[in-house]
Design an enzyme around this catalytic site. Structure first.
Site, PDB file in Angstrom:
ATOM      1  N   TYR A 146       0.859  -1.186   0.000  1.00  0.00           N
ATOM      2  CA  TYR A 146       0.000   0.000   0.000  1.00  0.00           C
ATOM      3  C   TYR A 146       0.890   1.229   0.000  1.00  0.00           C
ATOM      4  CZ  TYR A 146      -3.439   3.449   1.695  1.00  0.00           C
ATOM      5  OH  TYR A 146      -4.255   4.550   1.846  1.00  0.00           O
ATOM      6  N   ASP A 241       9.134   2.855  -0.288  1.00  0.00           N
ATOM      7  CA  ASP A 241       8.080   3.415   0.545  1.00  0.00           C
ATOM      8  C   ASP A 241       8.320   2.958   1.977  1.00  0.00           C
ATOM      9  OD1 ASP A 241       5.889   4.207   1.939  1.00  0.00           O
ATOM     10  OD2 ASP A 241       4.415   3.484   0.481  1.00  0.00           O
ATOM     11  N   LYS A 274       4.437   8.568   9.138  1.00  0.00           N
ATOM     12  CA  LYS A 274       4.215   7.939  10.434  1.00  0.00           C
ATOM     13  C   LYS A 274       5.227   8.374  11.511  1.00  0.00           C
ATOM     14  CE  LYS A 274       1.098   4.525   8.658  1.00  0.00           C
ATOM     15  NZ  LYS A 274       1.083   4.005   7.294  1.00  0.00           N
TER      16      LYS A 274
HETATM   17  C1  LIG Z   1       0.424   4.487   6.020  1.00  0.00           C
HETATM   18  C2  LIG Z   1       1.108   4.247   4.734  1.00  0.00           C
HETATM   19  C3  LIG Z   1       0.960   5.111   3.638  1.00  0.00           C
HETATM   20  C4  LIG Z   1      -0.041   6.224   3.612  1.00  0.00           C
HETATM   21  O1  LIG Z   1       0.210   7.206   4.559  1.00  0.00           O
HETATM   22  P1  LIG Z   1      -0.986   8.175   5.010  1.00  0.00           P
HETATM   23  O2  LIG Z   1      -0.317   9.127   5.953  1.00  0.00           O
HETATM   24  O3  LIG Z   1      -2.030   7.307   5.631  1.00  0.00           O
HETATM   25  O4  LIG Z   1      -1.491   8.841   3.784  1.00  0.00           O
HETATM   26  C5  LIG Z   1       1.741   4.896   2.514  1.00  0.00           C
HETATM   27  N1  LIG Z   1       2.616   3.869   2.461  1.00  0.00           N
HETATM   28  C6  LIG Z   1       2.770   3.021   3.487  1.00  0.00           C
HETATM   29  C7  LIG Z   1       3.775   1.932   3.375  1.00  0.00           C
HETATM   30  C8  LIG Z   1       2.018   3.168   4.645  1.00  0.00           C
HETATM   31  O5  LIG Z   1       2.159   2.291   5.644  1.00  0.00           O
END
Ligand SMILES: *Cc1c(COP(=O)(O)O)cnc(C)c1O
Length: 436
Positions: A146, A241, A274
């Site tokens: 994601y 990511d 995060k």
């Molecule tokens: C949480 C997450 C996102 C999205 O971040 P948001 O602050 O919720 O938009 C993108 N990539 C990864 C791997 C994530 O865990």
């Protein structure tokens, strides 16, 4: 009908009248596991209290950011000071430089970083940068990873390697995902075939190095090595990511874990979120200077944000990063997470329940299957009724894990050995039920 005495229920009914599904992010709604979401009243350390004033040991930690636990005094003080100095200016501040410097200090693949407000925004901007810098349109991602909810990323695999993706959400036109190729995670052969077919048109390959959005699945070292080699060979950018893994699995993030196994390894672009915001809306993307200087106002790739580098959020992120970069922090956190994972494995084995688990730093995952899965299709073979029994069994015993089997878990510095022991004891009781 008498009104419910469960305040979570009352609040959920009220929320559903004014907010779609009663929540502002879908997984919070408990749709996968059933039951009533817990409305959080307050949190401190490793715990939060729901609307009935019931305490839970929290293994979500806001889905990762709360690595110090809730309400860490140093972070609270930094935020309180920042608030009195002003909420937002729309002009640069010294604190943005400090946070950028602090991030770059620990993640050497990045020479420059741009701060934004959400992981979605950071991932979307990283792709725009990759496309702008390479002059190519196509992007590659993996099933089960994601990267936020930008249109081009809400996509599932097409019918074969020659076909591109299909939208996974209404409102995303097929044309918008026509440049997104979706492959199976950890499948080296498919990766090589896809590069042979499309490598020369590929702007970037985007990957969660340790995929936390299909619970906890590591990219194997040979797979990651091939990702790096093929990107280099075909002139595509490797986008890590690390919104979830960044400053969570190690101070140097997941890329430092892979650099231990693959000498000289680094991604081209890193996406963070995060933990770097410590619970405030803050995210970032960064990479080498030559690449980042393609961004506006220096270069042709446009990107902007009214609240980007927000002074309160940066104060929170900066205080958090300073705490977690103290000597021994990650060693202690890793030990604790490891003891939870080992405790759960032992408890499951004692009750004869098929179980596997893995962790890195302060992030963990477990599966009600005897071997760790390597890709999304296998994760999805987990029996969800059994997971739901486990989830609700733990919840009833005051332990809050993610309300869906495809989500990772998080341990914070505030979790005590006793919290871990209590969690393992609760899990053992539930495993007993599952074994029947
Ligand atoms: C949480 C997450 C996102 C999205 O971040 P948001 O602050 O919720 O938009 C993108 N990539 C990864 C791997 C994530 O865990």
């Amino acid at each position: 009908m008498t009104p419910s005495t469960d305040r979570n229920e009352t609040l959920f009914e009220r929320a559903k009248r004014v907010i779609p599904g009663g929540v502002n992010s879908p997984v919070r709604a408990f749709r996968a596991v059933g039951g009533t979401p817990r409305f959080v009243q307050r949190a401190q350390g490793a715990y939060f209290w729901d609307a009935n004033d019931r305490r839970y040991i929290d293994y979500i930690g806001s889905w990762g950011p709360m690595i110090l636990g809730h309400g860490h005094p140093t972070v609270v003080a930094a935020v309180q000071k920042a608030v009195t100095e002003g909420f937002s200016f729309g002009a640069p501040t010294e604190r943005e430089i400090e946070l950028a410097e602090e991030i770059l200090k620990h993640v050497p693949s990045m020479e420059m970083v741009r701060l934004v407000s959400s992981g979605t925004e950071a991932g979307m901007s990283a792709i725009r940068l990759a496309r702008g810098a390479t002059g190519r349109s196509k992007i590659m991602k993996f099933e089960g990873c994601y990267h936020g909810h930008a249109d081009a990323l809400l996509v599932k695999a097409g019918s074969g390697l020659a076909t591109f993706g299909n939208p996974t959400s209404a409102g995303v036109p097929a044309e918008v995902v026509q440049h997104t190729l979706v492959l199976e995670y950890n499948n080296v052969q498919q990766l090589e075939e896809a590069f042979a077919l499309h490598g020369k048109e590929l702007a970037c390959l985007m990957i969660e190095p340790i995929a936390g959005n299909m619970n906890f699945v590591r990219a194997s070292v040979p797979f990651m090595q091939r990702c790096r080699e093929l990107c280099t060979q075909y002139g595509a950018l490797l986008v890590f990511d690390e919104v979830m893994t960044g400053f969570r699995v190690a101070l140097g993030s997941a890329q430092s874990v892979y650099a231990q196994a693959i000498p000289g390894f680094k991604p081209d672009i890193t996406v963070l979120g995060k933990v770097i915001g410590g619970g405030m809306p803050l995210a970032a993307f960064g990479g080498p200077r030559t690449l980042m200087e393609q961004m506006a106002p220096l270069g042709p790739v446009y990107q902007a944000g009214t609240l980007s580098g927000n002074p309160v959020a940066t104060a929170c992120g900066l205080a958090t990063l300073r705490e977690i970069s103290k000597p021994g922090f990650f060693e202690a956190l890793s030990r604790k997470t490891r003891s939870l994972v080992e405790g759960l494995k032992t408890a499951a084995a004692a009750e004869g329940v098929a179980f596997s688990a893995d962790c890195q730093g302060g992030m963990f995952g477990f599966f009600l299957m005897s071997e760790l899965p390597q890709n999304y299709a296998t994760v999805m073979k987990t029996d969800s009724p059994r997971f739901n029994t486990l989830f609700h069994g733990l919840l009833d015993r005051g332990v809050y894990i993610a309300p869906a089997l495809y989500e990772a878990g998080f341990v914070s510095a505030a979790h005590s050995e006793e919290d871990i022991a209590q969690t393992v004891a609760a899990a053992r009781e539930v495993f007993k039920l599952l074994a029947k």
